[in-house]
Scaffold this motif. Structure first.
Motif, PDB file in Angstrom:
ATOM      1  N   ASP A  23      -6.204   5.980  -0.799  1.00 54.56           N
ATOM      2  CA  ASP A  23      -5.053   6.379  -1.617  1.00 54.56           C
ATOM      3  C   ASP A  23      -5.463   6.336  -3.077  1.00 54.56           C
ATOM      4  OD1 ASP A  23      -3.166   6.627   0.488  1.00 54.56           O
ATOM      5  OD2 ASP A  23      -2.988   4.453   0.551  1.00 54.56           O
ATOM      6  N   SER A  24      -5.230   7.430  -3.764  1.00 50.01           N
ATOM      7  CA  SER A  24      -5.529   7.499  -5.187  1.00 50.01           C
ATOM      8  C   SER A  24      -4.245   7.891  -5.915  1.00 50.01           C
ATOM      9  CB  SER A  24      -6.630   8.531  -5.442  1.00 50.01           C
ATOM     10  OG  SER A  24      -7.010   8.509  -6.784  1.00 50.01           O
ATOM     11  N   VAL A  25      -3.845   7.076  -6.862  1.00 55.72           N
ATOM     12  CA  VAL A  25      -2.585   7.284  -7.574  1.00 55.72           C
ATOM     13  C   VAL A  25      -2.879   7.372  -9.068  1.00 55.72           C
ATOM     14  CG1 VAL A  25      -0.311   6.301  -8.076  1.00 55.72           C
ATOM     15  CG2 VAL A  25      -1.332   6.002  -5.807  1.00 55.72           C
ATOM     16  N   GLY A  26      -2.381   8.419  -9.699  1.00 57.46           N
ATOM     17  CA  GLY A  26      -2.547   8.581 -11.135  1.00 57.46           C
ATOM     18  C   GLY A  26      -1.655   7.624 -11.891  1.00 57.46           C
ATOM     19  N   SER A  27      -1.905   7.471 -13.171  1.00 49.98           N
ATOM     20  CA  SER A  27      -1.056   6.587 -13.963  1.00 49.98           C
ATOM     21  C   SER A  27       0.377   7.110 -13.929  1.00 49.98           C
ATOM     22  CB  SER A  27      -1.560   6.483 -15.398  1.00 49.98           C
ATOM     23  OG  SER A  27      -1.413   7.706 -16.062  1.00 49.98           O
ATOM     24  N   GLN A  28       1.302   6.191 -14.036  1.00 47.70           N
ATOM     25  CA  GLN A  28       2.713   6.556 -13.918  1.00 47.70           C
ATOM     26  C   GLN A  28       3.567   5.661 -14.806  1.00 47.70           C
ATOM     27  OE1 GLN A  28       4.101   5.536  -9.907  1.00 47.70           O
ATOM     28  NE2 GLN A  28       2.224   4.343  -9.698  1.00 47.70           N
ATOM     29  N   PHE A  29       4.690   6.209 -15.245  1.00 46.19           N
ATOM     30  CA  PHE A  29       5.665   5.408 -15.975  1.00 46.19           C
ATOM     31  C   PHE A  29       6.470   4.604 -14.963  1.00 46.19           C
ATOM     32  CE2 PHE A  29       4.904   8.929 -18.916  1.00 46.19           C
ATOM     33  CZ  PHE A  29       4.614   8.214 -20.060  1.00 46.19           C
ATOM     34  N   PHE A  30       6.783   3.355 -15.290  1.00 42.33           N
ATOM     35  CA  PHE A  30       7.502   2.524 -14.334  1.00 42.33           C
ATOM     36  C   PHE A  30       9.018   2.681 -14.437  1.00 42.33           C
ATOM     37  CE2 PHE A  30       7.505  -0.355 -17.955  1.00 42.33           C
ATOM     38  CZ  PHE A  30       8.743  -0.949 -17.878  1.00 42.33           C
ATOM     39  N   GLN A  31       9.501   3.400 -15.449  1.00 44.55           N
ATOM     40  CA  GLN A  31      10.945   3.624 -15.555  1.00 44.55           C
ATOM     41  C   GLN A  31      11.196   5.033 -16.102  1.00 44.55           C
ATOM     42  OE1 GLN A  31      12.974   1.069 -18.230  1.00 44.55           O
ATOM     43  NE2 GLN A  31      11.572   1.390 -19.919  1.00 44.55           N
ATOM     44  N   ASP A  32      12.395   5.523 -15.908  1.00 47.09           N
ATOM     45  CA  ASP A  32      12.738   6.899 -16.266  1.00 47.09           C
ATOM     46  C   ASP A  32      12.629   7.213 -17.756  1.00 47.09           C
ATOM     47  OD1 ASP A  32      13.201   7.464 -13.636  1.00 47.09           O
ATOM     48  OD2 ASP A  32      15.366   7.158 -13.750  1.00 47.09           O
ATOM     49  N   ILE A  89      -8.972  -3.854   7.757  1.00 42.12           N
ATOM     50  CA  ILE A  89      -9.099  -4.471   6.443  1.00 42.12           C
ATOM     51  C   ILE A  89      -8.292  -3.626   5.466  1.00 42.12           C
ATOM     52  CG2 ILE A  89     -10.669  -5.192   4.610  1.00 42.12           C
ATOM     53  CD1 ILE A  89     -12.919  -5.104   6.740  1.00 42.12           C
ATOM     54  N   SER A  90      -7.359  -4.242   4.778  1.00 41.06           N
ATOM     55  CA  SER A  90      -6.600  -3.565   3.732  1.00 41.06           C
ATOM     56  C   SER A  90      -7.225  -3.906   2.391  1.00 41.06           C
ATOM     57  CB  SER A  90      -5.137  -4.014   3.745  1.00 41.06           C
ATOM     58  OG  SER A  90      -4.543  -3.678   4.976  1.00 41.06           O
ATOM     59  N   ASN A  91      -7.268  -2.935   1.484  1.00 40.42           N
ATOM     60  CA  ASN A  91      -7.919  -3.077   0.186  1.00 40.42           C
ATOM     61  C   ASN A  91      -9.390  -3.450   0.393  1.00 40.42           C
ATOM     62  OD1 ASN A  91      -8.442  -3.213  -2.533  1.00 40.42           O
ATOM     63  ND2 ASN A  91      -7.040  -4.897  -2.962  1.00 40.42           N
ATOM     64  N   LEU A  92     -10.084  -2.569   1.087  1.00 42.60           N
ATOM     65  CA  LEU A  92     -11.462  -2.775   1.523  1.00 42.60           C
ATOM     66  C   LEU A  92     -12.397  -3.223   0.407  1.00 42.60           C
ATOM     67  CD1 LEU A  92     -13.362  -2.429   3.972  1.00 42.60           C
ATOM     68  CD2 LEU A  92     -13.683  -0.068   3.270  1.00 42.60           C
ATOM     69  N   THR A  93     -12.273  -2.663  -0.780  1.00 40.71           N
ATOM     70  CA  THR A  93     -13.163  -3.004  -1.895  1.00 40.71           C
ATOM     71  C   THR A  93     -12.651  -4.166  -2.746  1.00 40.71           C
ATOM     72  OG1 THR A  93     -12.116  -1.364  -3.328  1.00 40.71           O
ATOM     73  CG2 THR A  93     -14.025  -0.630  -2.040  1.00 40.71           C
ATOM     74  N   ASP A  94     -11.548  -4.768  -2.325  1.00 43.89           N
ATOM     75  CA  ASP A  94     -10.925  -5.893  -3.039  1.00 43.89           C
ATOM     76  C   ASP A  94     -10.615  -5.529  -4.489  1.00 43.89           C
ATOM     77  OD1 ASP A  94      -9.781  -8.382  -3.045  1.00 43.89           O
ATOM     78  OD2 ASP A  94     -11.634  -9.439  -3.516  1.00 43.89           O
ATOM     79  N   ARG A  95     -10.110  -4.330  -4.670  1.00 44.81           N
ATOM     80  CA  ARG A  95      -9.784  -3.818  -6.009  1.00 44.81           C
ATOM     81  C   ARG A  95      -8.518  -4.486  -6.537  1.00 44.81           C
ATOM     82  NH1 ARG A  95     -10.617   0.069  -9.947  1.00 44.81           N
ATOM     83  NH2 ARG A  95      -8.713   1.052 -10.655  1.00 44.81           N
ATOM     84  N   ARG A  96      -8.541  -4.845  -7.794  1.00 43.12           N
ATOM     85  CA  ARG A  96      -7.343  -5.379  -8.448  1.00 43.12           C
ATOM     86  C   ARG A  96      -6.618  -4.196  -9.069  1.00 43.12           C
ATOM     87  NH1 ARG A  96      -5.616 -10.445 -10.305  1.00 43.12           N
ATOM     88  NH2 ARG A  96      -4.162 -10.253 -12.016  1.00 43.12           N
ATOM     89  N   TYR A  97      -5.405  -3.960  -8.622  1.00 46.77           N
ATOM     90  CA  TYR A  97      -4.618  -2.857  -9.165  1.00 46.77           C
ATOM     91  C   TYR A  97      -3.154  -3.258  -9.232  1.00 46.77           C
ATOM     92  CZ  TYR A  97      -3.259  -1.682  -4.348  1.00 46.77           C
ATOM     93  OH  TYR A  97      -2.750  -1.717  -3.072  1.00 46.77           O
ATOM     94  N   TYR A  98      -2.366  -2.442  -9.902  1.00 49.72           N
ATOM     95  CA  TYR A  98      -0.961  -2.738 -10.132  1.00 49.72           C
ATOM     96  C   TYR A  98      -0.131  -1.558  -9.650  1.00 49.72           C
ATOM     97  CZ  TYR A  98      -3.241  -6.024 -13.193  1.00 49.72           C
ATOM     98  OH  TYR A  98      -4.054  -7.010 -13.681  1.00 49.72           O
ATOM     99  N   SER A  99       0.965  -1.850  -8.969  1.00 49.09           N
ATOM    100  CA  SER A  99       1.811  -0.757  -8.493  1.00 49.09           C
ATOM    101  C   SER A  99       3.299  -0.996  -8.753  1.00 49.09           C
ATOM    102  CB  SER A  99       1.579  -0.522  -6.999  1.00 49.09           C
ATOM    103  OG  SER A  99       1.898  -1.671  -6.256  1.00 49.09           O
ATOM    104  N   ARG A 100       3.653  -2.184  -9.241  1.00 51.99           N
ATOM    105  CA  ARG A 100       5.057  -2.486  -9.536  1.00 51.99           C
ATOM    106  C   ARG A 100       5.159  -3.292 -10.822  1.00 51.99           C
ATOM    107  NH1 ARG A 100       8.080  -4.690  -4.302  1.00 51.99           N
ATOM    108  NH2 ARG A 100       7.928  -6.491  -5.599  1.00 51.99           N
TER     109      ARG A 100
END
Length: 95
Positions: free
Chosen positions: A14-23, A59-70
């Motif tokens: 899953d690849s997600v581009g940068s996003q605004f967290f509010q409208d 295995i979830s998050n196979l590469t043990d990447r630190r990321y933010y989604s919320r």
């Protein structure tokens, strides 16, 4: 001898581009307006034996990447994702 439907292996990316967290697209106090881009991979497998019995694992998050989604608005921080996690189980099909 090859037998169909004996095992399944899958890799999901899953690849997600940068996003605004509010409208409003604006930051709140110390919370930045954008959640950064991330890519995360998951690996899953299952093996069928004895007819209807399956072993499952992955295995979830196979590469043990630190990321933010919320975002935690009350604390003004981005919420980090989960670290690498493993799971295993068994399933029995009644058909």
């Amino acid at each position: 001898m090859r037998e169909d439907r004996r095992y399944i292996v899958s890799l999901s990316v899953d690849s997600v581009g940068s996003q605004f967290f509010q409208d409003s697209n604006l930051p709140i106090v110390s919370t930045p307006a954008r959640i950064p881009t991330y890519t995360v991979a998951d690996l899953a497998a299952q093996y069928t034996f004895a007819g209807h019995l399956r072993l499952l694992g992955g295995i979830s998050n196979l590469t043990d990447r630190r990321y933010y989604s919320r975002v935690f608005i009350s604390r003004g921080q981005l919420e980090p994702s989960r670290d690498r996690t493993y799971y295993a189980g068994i399933a029995f099909d009644f058909d």
